[in-house]
Write a protein that holds these residues in place. Sequence first.
Motif, PDB file in Angstrom:
ATOM      1  N   HIS A 119       0.824  -1.215   0.000  1.00 41.72           N
ATOM      2  CA  HIS A 119       0.000   0.000   0.000  1.00 41.72           C
ATOM      3  C   HIS A 119       0.854   1.259   0.000  1.00 41.72           C
ATOM      4  CE1 HIS A 119      -3.021  -2.917   0.497  1.00 41.72           C
ATOM      5  NE2 HIS A 119      -2.957  -3.031   1.804  1.00 41.72           N
ATOM      6  N   ARG A 120       1.854   1.277  -0.863  1.00 40.54           N
ATOM      7  CA  ARG A 120       2.720   2.455  -1.009  1.00 40.54           C
ATOM      8  C   ARG A 120       2.386   3.080  -2.348  1.00 40.54           C
ATOM      9  NH1 ARG A 120       9.206   1.739  -0.449  1.00 40.54           N
ATOM     10  NH2 ARG A 120       8.973   0.787  -2.506  1.00 40.54           N
ATOM     11  N   VAL A 121       2.943   2.597  -3.417  1.00 35.90           N
ATOM     12  CA  VAL A 121       2.503   3.027  -4.747  1.00 35.90           C
ATOM     13  C   VAL A 121       1.950   1.792  -5.457  1.00 35.90           C
ATOM     14  CG1 VAL A 121       4.145   4.938  -4.991  1.00 35.90           C
ATOM     15  CG2 VAL A 121       4.817   2.633  -5.719  1.00 35.90           C
ATOM     16  N   SER A 136      12.866  -8.810  -3.467  1.00 33.90           N
ATOM     17  CA  SER A 136      13.493  -8.038  -2.394  1.00 33.90           C
ATOM     18  C   SER A 136      14.527  -8.959  -1.760  1.00 33.90           C
ATOM     19  CB  SER A 136      12.447  -7.651  -1.350  1.00 33.90           C
ATOM     20  OG  SER A 136      11.975  -8.822  -0.692  1.00 33.90           O
ATOM     21  N   THR A 137      15.358  -8.418  -0.900  1.00 28.46           N
ATOM     22  CA  THR A 137      16.353  -9.268  -0.234  1.00 28.46           C
ATOM     23  C   THR A 137      15.706 -10.262   0.738  1.00 28.46           C
ATOM     24  OG1 THR A 137      18.088  -7.639  -0.551  1.00 28.46           O
ATOM     25  CG2 THR A 137      18.410  -9.228   1.242  1.00 28.46           C
ATOM     26  N   PRO A 138      14.732  -9.824   1.571  1.00 29.51           N
ATOM     27  CA  PRO A 138      14.143 -10.818   2.488  1.00 29.51           C
ATOM     28  C   PRO A 138      13.533 -12.021   1.757  1.00 29.51           C
ATOM     29  CG  PRO A 138      13.553  -8.612   3.187  1.00 29.51           C
ATOM     30  CD  PRO A 138      14.253  -8.465   1.863  1.00 29.51           C
ATOM     31  N   PRO A 177      16.739  -7.206  -5.938  1.00 38.28           N
ATOM     32  CA  PRO A 177      17.231  -7.087  -4.565  1.00 38.28           C
ATOM     33  C   PRO A 177      18.264  -5.959  -4.463  1.00 38.28           C
ATOM     34  CG  PRO A 177      18.298  -8.928  -5.657  1.00 38.28           C
ATOM     35  CD  PRO A 177      17.268  -8.397  -6.619  1.00 38.28           C
ATOM     36  N   GLY A 178      18.328  -5.323  -3.310  1.00 43.07           N
ATOM     37  CA  GLY A 178      19.318  -4.259  -3.106  1.00 43.07           C
ATOM     38  C   GLY A 178      20.260  -4.603  -1.971  1.00 43.07           C
ATOM     39  N   THR A 179      19.691  -4.850  -0.790  1.00 38.40           N
ATOM     40  CA  THR A 179      20.485  -5.047   0.428  1.00 38.40           C
ATOM     41  C   THR A 179      21.396  -6.270   0.352  1.00 38.40           C
ATOM     42  OG1 THR A 179      18.562  -4.118   1.557  1.00 38.40           O
ATOM     43  CG2 THR A 179      20.232  -5.086   2.957  1.00 38.40           C
ATOM     44  N   TYR A 180      21.049  -7.249  -0.478  1.00 40.01           N
ATOM     45  CA  TYR A 180      21.774  -8.530  -0.532  1.00 40.01           C
ATOM     46  C   TYR A 180      23.281  -8.363  -0.741  1.00 40.01           C
ATOM     47  CZ  TYR A 180      22.794  -8.286  -5.500  1.00 40.01           C
ATOM     48  OH  TYR A 180      23.314  -7.901  -6.708  1.00 40.01           O
TER      49      TYR A 180
HETATM   50  C1  LIG Z   1      10.926  -0.544  -5.327  1.00 39.32           C
HETATM   51  C2  LIG Z   1      12.016  -1.298  -4.650  1.00 39.32           C
HETATM   52  N1  LIG Z   1      12.585  -2.327  -5.294  1.00 39.32           N
HETATM   53  C3  LIG Z   1      13.588  -3.044  -4.736  1.00 39.32           C
HETATM   54  C4  LIG Z   1      14.063  -2.731  -3.466  1.00 39.32           C
HETATM   55  C5  LIG Z   1      15.166  -3.563  -2.875  1.00 39.32           C
HETATM   56  O1  LIG Z   1      14.778  -4.139  -1.663  1.00 39.32           O
HETATM   57  P1  LIG Z   1      15.823  -4.871  -0.701  1.00 39.32           P
HETATM   58  O2  LIG Z   1      16.785  -3.858  -0.242  1.00 39.32           O
HETATM   59  O3  LIG Z   1      15.015  -5.485   0.370  1.00 39.32           O
HETATM   60  O4  LIG Z   1      16.502  -5.896  -1.523  1.00 39.32           O
HETATM   61  C6  LIG Z   1      13.483  -1.669  -2.769  1.00 39.32           C
HETATM   62  C7  LIG Z   1      13.936  -1.314  -1.422  1.00 39.32           C
HETATM   63  O5  LIG Z   1      13.522  -0.420  -0.765  1.00 39.32           O
HETATM   64  C8  LIG Z   1      12.436  -0.930  -3.379  1.00 39.32           C
HETATM   65  O6  LIG Z   1      11.861   0.102  -2.749  1.00 39.32           O
END
Ligand SMILES: Cc1ncc(COP(=O)(O)O)c(C=O)c1O
Length: 358
Positions: A138-140, A208-210, A226-229
């Motif tokens: 429920h963000r965008v 996502s990373t989780p 994923p970003g945080t991974y």
């Molecule tokens: C739109 C979107 N995609 C991908 C990611 C990456 O998520 P994560 O850091 O959990 O891997 C984010 C993180 O905020 C995000 O907002």
Amino acid sequence: MRVSDLDTPAILIDEERMKLNLRRAADYARQYGLRLRPHVKTHKSVELARRQLAVGAAGLSVAKTTEAEVMVESGTPDLLVIYPVVGRAKLERLTHLARRTRVTVSVDSLEVARPIAEAARQAGVEIDLLAEMDAGLHRVGVQPGDELLALVAGLQQLKGAHWRGIAFYPGHLRGAADNLDGLRIVLSAAVAQLRRHGHVPEIVSGGSTPLLWQSHTIPEMNEIRPGTYIFNDRNTVLSGACTRADCAATILATVVSVAAGRMIIDGGSKTFSSDRTSAAEVTFGELVEAPTARFHKMNEEHGYVELPADAPPFRVGDRVHVIPNHVCVAVNLHERVYLVRGDEVTATLTVDARGKLQ
Ligand SMILES: Cc1ncc(COP(=O)(O)O)c(C=O)c1O
């Protein structure tokens, strides 16, 4: 240079762990035929983006157009701005970028999409569009079902931009233990409905990373972001997606004041960020040298650590490594990060897109 020569606070990246994290995700994506378009918000470094591309990323994801301007220097063949792009200055940046690489934007309304298509048409460039769907955060994103269908049908009418698929971000699902069935059902139904109406999405971008290691169990999704991974952090550990040993980033801090049962380290909210973890207890990082210590409070430049009886005795000048709660926000607070191998500093990297918020 040695780690002991570095001034503090400083972000250290264990280079071998980072490489393993990158390799593991790239191998996983390859194994399951998923396109990997990592989100660079975690490291904001052109050099690290290059390394992601070198091990198999097909492109990069960013949130901001100024971040995109920095990241195009990595030579990426493909950039996704996974954020609604609104306003003239940002549209100009987009069209300039589209002359240098393939640019895609996720949109959740025709109000956002129309000016993008118009700017692309006027500039004589092509911009791809993904229809953003709300998968439960429920963000965008429009609601899956008729709203998504109407958005996709509208995007296909636009001249100057090409509809290529759908995007969603499952940020409400914090780990493998969450039930993913709802997401699976919603996504399958949404894609099936689009297909029935003749709209076949080439890209279904999520991840996502989780949820990284569950990606292959989500039908229809063919791209992950994923970003945080790349580094992992305490939140990733809590999500179950990695262990402490997989956390490549620590923040090196110095003990600057000691009293009975407590001490102060030389970083607070301007070093670690104020982000809490998803756990109930309020703590701001885990001390590698004293895992039972509680880093429970911060001012801007002071970190308050409570030391239980079993913690080692600390003296002024001692250094500690802290695993941050949310590494992406912490990195954005620092000018540079240091790649390390044991006590050796192997590289100093500028956080190139630090503060690129527009
Ligand atoms: C739109 C979107 N995609 C991908 C990611 C990456 O998520 P994560 O850091 O959990 O891997 C984010 C993180 O905020 C995000 O907002």
